[in-house]
Design a protein around this motif. Structure first.
Motif, PDB file in Angstrom:
ATOM      1  N   ASP A 163       0.974  -1.176   0.250  1.00  0.00           N
ATOM      2  CA  ASP A 163      -0.159  -0.139   0.032  1.00  0.00           C
ATOM      3  C   ASP A 163       0.511   1.609   0.029  1.00  0.00           C
ATOM      4  OD1 ASP A 163      -1.782   2.364   0.572  1.00  0.00           O
ATOM      5  OD2 ASP A 163      -3.124   0.783   1.808  1.00  0.00           O
ATOM      6  N   VAL A 164       1.329   2.201  -1.577  1.00  0.00           N
ATOM      7  CA  VAL A 164       2.184   3.177  -1.552  1.00  0.00           C
ATOM      8  C   VAL A 164       1.161   4.337  -0.673  1.00  0.00           C
ATOM      9  CG1 VAL A 164       3.150   4.457  -2.729  1.00  0.00           C
ATOM     10  CG2 VAL A 164       3.251   1.737  -3.574  1.00  0.00           C
ATOM     11  N   ASP A 165      -0.147   4.374  -1.066  1.00  0.00           N
ATOM     12  CA  ASP A 165      -0.696   5.501  -0.089  1.00  0.00           C
ATOM     13  C   ASP A 165      -0.357   5.223   1.401  1.00  0.00           C
ATOM     14  OD1 ASP A 165      -1.247   6.699  -2.286  1.00  0.00           O
ATOM     15  OD2 ASP A 165      -3.680   5.304  -2.258  1.00  0.00           O
ATOM     16  N   ASP A 166      -0.396   3.657   2.055  1.00  0.00           N
ATOM     17  CA  ASP A 166      -0.080   4.113   3.659  1.00  0.00           C
ATOM     18  C   ASP A 166       1.081   4.091   3.909  1.00  0.00           C
ATOM     19  OD1 ASP A 166      -0.847   3.461   6.016  1.00  0.00           O
ATOM     20  OD2 ASP A 166       0.534   1.971   5.843  1.00  0.00           O
ATOM     21  N   LEU A 167       2.256   3.837   3.143  1.00  0.00           N
ATOM     22  CA  LEU A 167       3.893   3.626   2.987  1.00  0.00           C
ATOM     23  C   LEU A 167       4.209   5.867   2.937  1.00  0.00           C
ATOM     24  CD1 LEU A 167       6.748   3.516   2.727  1.00  0.00           C
ATOM     25  CD2 LEU A 167       6.651   3.729   0.688  1.00  0.00           C
ATOM     26  N   ARG A 168       2.901   6.112   1.837  1.00  0.00           N
ATOM     27  CA  ARG A 168       3.568   7.547   2.073  1.00  0.00           C
ATOM     28  C   ARG A 168       2.837   8.510   2.597  1.00  0.00           C
ATOM     29  NH1 ARG A 168       4.749  10.074  -2.817  1.00  0.00           N
ATOM     30  NH2 ARG A 168       4.517   8.930  -4.738  1.00  0.00           N
ATOM     31  N   SER A 169       1.836   8.323   4.069  1.00  0.00           N
ATOM     32  CA  SER A 169       1.170   8.544   5.153  1.00  0.00           C
ATOM     33  C   SER A 169       2.168   8.721   6.268  1.00  0.00           C
ATOM     34  CB  SER A 169      -0.022   7.658   5.104  1.00  0.00           C
ATOM     35  OG  SER A 169      -0.676   8.442   6.194  1.00  0.00           O
ATOM     36  N   LYS A 170       2.716   7.564   6.152  1.00  0.00           N
ATOM     37  CA  LYS A 170       3.612   7.080   7.318  1.00  0.00           C
ATOM     38  C   LYS A 170       4.656   7.803   7.289  1.00  0.00           C
ATOM     39  CE  LYS A 170       0.959   4.135   8.938  1.00  0.00           C
ATOM     40  NZ  LYS A 170       1.429   2.440   8.783  1.00  0.00           N
ATOM     41  N   MET A 171       4.998   7.619   6.156  1.00  0.00           N
ATOM     42  CA  MET A 171       6.190   8.946   5.890  1.00  0.00           C
ATOM     43  C   MET A 171       6.446   9.879   6.414  1.00  0.00           C
ATOM     44  SD  MET A 171       8.610   7.254   2.578  1.00  0.00           S
ATOM     45  CE  MET A 171       7.787   7.972   1.332  1.00  0.00           C
ATOM     46  N   GLU A 172       4.870  11.157   5.793  1.00  0.00           N
ATOM     47  CA  GLU A 172       4.467  12.038   6.482  1.00  0.00           C
ATOM     48  C   GLU A 172       4.704  12.522   7.871  1.00  0.00           C
ATOM     49  OE1 GLU A 172       0.862  12.847   4.362  1.00  0.00           O
ATOM     50  OE2 GLU A 172       1.883  13.371   2.459  1.00  0.00           O
ATOM     51  N   THR A 173       4.219  11.563   8.556  1.00  0.00           N
ATOM     52  CA  THR A 173       4.227  11.829  10.117  1.00  0.00           C
ATOM     53  C   THR A 173       5.816  11.219  10.307  1.00  0.00           C
ATOM     54  OG1 THR A 173       1.956   9.745   9.504  1.00  0.00           O
ATOM     55  CG2 THR A 173       2.953  10.503  11.909  1.00  0.00           C
TER      56      THR A 173
END
Length: 402
Positions: A163-173
């Protein structure tokens, strides 16, 4: 005196009561068919009288009993020796190792490659040697990646499977944290996942990594040898310049033993000096290195890959036509049953019909997703595939799944 030991008998009993105990099942050889024995305990195995067809091995190209691969191992044993004898930094480095690494680097389209004694050692040693501050890891990554993350001392952030969207979200956090701009970040993923047969969206992962300056490490254990020019998903998608660390094993499609890392000259020099699992392990056996090198040559310059994918397509179509749910988009075909006992019963029914395809159940996979992991080989012929399908149909009807 107080007993400070371990209640191993109770542990085994607990496994048995929970239907989680696993046992060894010796075979006479590693190939697309063979004779198997019941768990022998501490005694000698007694082989079955009837041969079975194997649809459960990671020997994807069927090269473990290929004459060319076996002859390469024999020649290495005769000319170099059966074992490395020491760490490669001492006296265990041979021309055979460098021939393998040259061919791996050429196949993976990198400056250099380095062979380890196992894929597990390659993962653990590489992640720890890189010393990342933060690792972003797919939730279904192999245990060797998980252990490598732990040993590295990094903060480990797990993102949802593929899930790349979740990866991006985790990186933003993570970016919002104090000091994040000074951290080294590593995104680690398998490319082909061994229990689900799924393929990582590697191009999108590279996009996400580049947006924050992170490195990408791709474990090609179940892809090496099967895609473009004998490479993996990285080669199939042309991502060599965007994946910083390519890693894999020699023990699956390459029909041998060991692991490898491919990347820049600086990466390999770092691992030679800092990867403890490389520095403090006896070098890969020359016979294993030679066998893997020849297997890689065969994978690149024969029709073995095409024959494998033909068998994969035939099996998937047949299983789905029966009504079975088959996951993934790779050579691994997980037939999801759900209930643990149903999966065990189906596997037993298939085995009674001369096909080896064991059930995979918790804790290897999540509760309620027990499955049969069906894996063809390039050396299976059309009759073998039909036999497998007929076994699944008959056993499925017997168990009440069809």
């Amino acid at each position: 005196m107080e007993d400070r030991g371990f209640d191993l008998e109770d542990r085994v009993a607990d496994l048995e009561s929970a239907a989680l105990k696993r046992s060894l099942a010796p075979a006479d050889r590693v190939a697309d068919r063979g004779y198997f024995a019941a768990p022998p305990g501490g005694g000698l195995p007694v082989l079955d009288a009837e041969e079975a067809i194997v649809f459960a091995s990671n020997n994807y190209l069927g090269l473990t009993d290929d004459d060319r691969v076996q002859n390469a191992a024999r020649q290495a044993a005769a000319t170099v020796g059966t074992g490395a004898g020491a760490s490669r930094l001492v006296t265990g480095d041979t021309i055979v190792h460098h021939d393998l690494e040259r061919q791996l680097a050429e196949t993976k389209r990198t400056e250099r490659a380095l062979a380890f004694s196992s894929g597990y050692a390659a993962n653990v040693g590489t992640i720890a040697a890189l010393q990342p501050d933060v690792v972003f890891s797919d939730e279904l990554n192999h245990a060797s990646i998980v252990d490598g993350c732990r040993l590295s001392g990094a903060d480990v952030v797990v993102y949802d499977h593929c899930d790349v969207d979740d990866l991006r979200s985790k990186m933003e956090t993570q970016t919002a944290r104090d000091g994040a701009t000074e951290e080294s970040w590593l995104i680690v993923t398998d490319t082909v996942f061994s229990m689900d047969g799924t393929v990582a969206p590697l191009g999108s992962i590279c996009d996400a990594a580049e947006s924050v300056g992170a490195w990408v490490m791709a474990d090609e254990a179940h892809a090496t040898g099967l895609y473009t020019d004998g490479g993996g998903i990285v080669q199939a998608e042309g991502l060599e310049d965007r994946v910083h660390v390519q890693l894999g094993t020699l023990s699956k499609a390459l029909a041998s033993q060991g692991g490898y890392v491919a990347g820049s000259d600086a990466l390999i020099e770092c691992l030679v000096n800092d990867a403890r699992s490389f520095v403090f392990s006896t070098g890969l056996a020359p016979t294993a290195a030679a066998a893997a090198s020849e297997a890689l040559h065969v994978a690149r310059h024969s029709d073995a890959r095409e024959r494998l994918w033909e068998n994969v397509a035939h099996l998937r179509d047949g299983l789905e036509a029966m009504g079975f749910a088959v996951l993934g988009e790779s050579q691994i075909l997980p037939v999801v049953i759900g209930d643990r006992q149903d999966a065990l019963a189906l596997a037993e029914g298939v085995r009674e019909r001369g096909v080896v395809a064991p059930a995979i159940r918790p804790p290897t996979v999540p509760e309620g997703t027990s499955r049969i992991r069906v894996v063809p080989m390039a050396t299976h012929d059309q009759e073998d595939v039909v036999t497998c399908l007929e076994a699944f149909r008959a056993a499925g009807e017997e168990v009440g799944l069809l």
